[in-house]
Design a protein around this motif. Sequence first.
Motif, PDB file in Angstrom:
ATOM      1  N   PRO A  82       0.800  -1.408  -0.064  1.00 17.63           N
ATOM      2  CA  PRO A  82       0.085   0.038  -0.059  1.00 17.63           C
ATOM      3  C   PRO A  82       0.663   1.180   0.083  1.00 17.63           C
ATOM      4  O   PRO A  82       0.754   2.246   1.043  1.00 17.63           O
ATOM      5  CB  PRO A  82      -0.841  -0.072   1.147  1.00 17.63           C
ATOM      6  CG  PRO A  82      -0.071  -0.808   2.291  1.00 17.63           C
ATOM      7  CD  PRO A  82       0.817  -1.861   1.294  1.00 17.63           C
ATOM      8  N   THR A 114      -8.741   0.283  -1.963  1.00 15.95           N
ATOM      9  CA  THR A 114      -8.997   1.832  -1.250  1.00 15.95           C
ATOM     10  C   THR A 114      -9.377   2.300  -2.751  1.00 15.95           C
ATOM     11  O   THR A 114      -8.529   2.759  -3.634  1.00 15.95           O
ATOM     12  CB  THR A 114      -7.655   2.278  -1.086  1.00 15.95           C
ATOM     13  OG1 THR A 114      -7.161   1.556   0.036  1.00 15.95           O
ATOM     14  CG2 THR A 114      -7.882   3.907  -0.667  1.00 15.95           C
ATOM     15  N   LYS A 256      -5.750  -1.954   0.184  1.00 16.50           N
ATOM     16  CA  LYS A 256      -6.459  -1.381   1.305  1.00 16.50           C
ATOM     17  C   LYS A 256      -5.263  -0.714   1.893  1.00 16.50           C
ATOM     18  O   LYS A 256      -4.120  -0.893   1.781  1.00 16.50           O
ATOM     19  CB  LYS A 256      -7.094  -2.285   2.355  1.00 16.50           C
ATOM     20  CG  LYS A 256      -6.214  -3.367   2.655  1.00 16.50           C
ATOM     21  CD  LYS A 256      -6.970  -4.220   3.658  1.00 16.50           C
ATOM     22  CE  LYS A 256      -6.316  -5.388   4.048  1.00 16.50           C
ATOM     23  NZ  LYS A 256      -6.960  -6.372   5.098  1.00 16.50           N
ATOM     24  N   ASN A 257      -5.773   0.433   3.037  1.00 16.57           N
ATOM     25  CA  ASN A 257      -4.555   0.950   3.864  1.00 16.57           C
ATOM     26  C   ASN A 257      -3.563   2.076   3.029  1.00 16.57           C
ATOM     27  O   ASN A 257      -2.585   2.420   3.434  1.00 16.57           O
ATOM     28  CB  ASN A 257      -3.973   0.016   4.670  1.00 16.57           C
ATOM     29  CG  ASN A 257      -4.660  -0.707   5.563  1.00 16.57           C
ATOM     30  OD1 ASN A 257      -5.727  -0.026   6.127  1.00 16.57           O
ATOM     31  ND2 ASN A 257      -4.422  -1.846   5.865  1.00 16.57           N
ATOM     32  N   LEU A 258      -3.994   2.420   1.646  1.00 12.87           N
ATOM     33  CA  LEU A 258      -3.497   3.585   1.005  1.00 12.87           C
ATOM     34  C   LEU A 258      -3.176   4.847   2.150  1.00 12.87           C
ATOM     35  O   LEU A 258      -4.290   5.372   2.478  1.00 12.87           O
ATOM     36  CB  LEU A 258      -4.099   3.901  -0.276  1.00 12.87           C
ATOM     37  CG  LEU A 258      -3.569   3.013  -1.404  1.00 12.87           C
ATOM     38  CD1 LEU A 258      -4.374   3.816  -2.662  1.00 12.87           C
ATOM     39  CD2 LEU A 258      -2.175   2.886  -1.788  1.00 12.87           C
TER      40      LEU A 258
END
Length: 321
Positions: A82, A114, A256-258
């Motif tokens: 990410p 994301t 996810k979690n960018l």
Amino acid sequence: MNRRHLISTTALLVMSGSVWAQAYPNRVVKLQVPFAPGGTTDIVARVIAEPLGKALGQSVVVENKAGGGGVVGANETAKSAPDGYSLGVATVSTTAANPAINPKIPYNPITDFTPIINIAATPNVIAVHPSFPAHDYKGFVAELKKNPGRYSYSSSGTGGIGHLQTELWKSLAGVFITHIPYRGAGPALNDTVAGQVPIIFDNMPSAMPFIQTGKLIPIVVAAPQRLPQLPNVPTFKEVGLEPVNRMAYYGIYGPKNLPKEVIEKVSAGVKKALQDPAVAKRIQDTGSLVVGNSPEEFAAQIKAEYEVYKKVVDQQKLKLD
């Protein structure tokens, strides 16, 4: 650790975080297309890649990774680091249709990505090879009903939007045609144009060049209203099948979690690119509508589309071939 050392360390961390944010991107950004070259996803990605790269100050390189109706490439994007250097093109096939029908999808379309921005909304079209006996919707349906099981249709892959929308249309129209899945819209189009498969359900950008040259005949489109490029072709709503009248989307997402800084820079870069009249025209010339929404709006759109196709799969009892 004394207080002075603690303050110095904290300041260093803050400064390094700030430098990182300002530095992104400091190398090439990959934009992965989860289908073979030649399809709509590939077309939209290549239209946006160069101007997005200029906005970001680094090259954005399009890479194709086909397989599983888009699942292979989407899963690689989901599992990437990410850090903003491995982004992907989000489609209805990879985030809604395929996950809705395939219980073995290795990612969750709602929680494992994301969403950043939806680039364009794209009408879909049922088109036939010129050798097909009928070239209008009424005659098309009549021919299929007269010869159940005789004809087949191509799509970009099992579980993709072309597959599920056609299956929904079949159930509502009361016809039967056999599904022939491919590893992307490009190969599906090639075989349909060559006459090896008589029917295709595809997105307008990839189908339009063949329609314009007479190599494919448009029958019906999924769009809010008739398209200026195809004024004589009815929408699914016009023929009484409004549930099939759904457009595709082509956006950018990452794992996810960018970091927030990455989301903001990529989103701003795409919006800047879409403000260029030349870029907007290239997208609109394919029959698509420029969108450029917010990350929150795109996330809500993905969730809503997934729920629609999950309901279609459950109601129609659709299963993988």
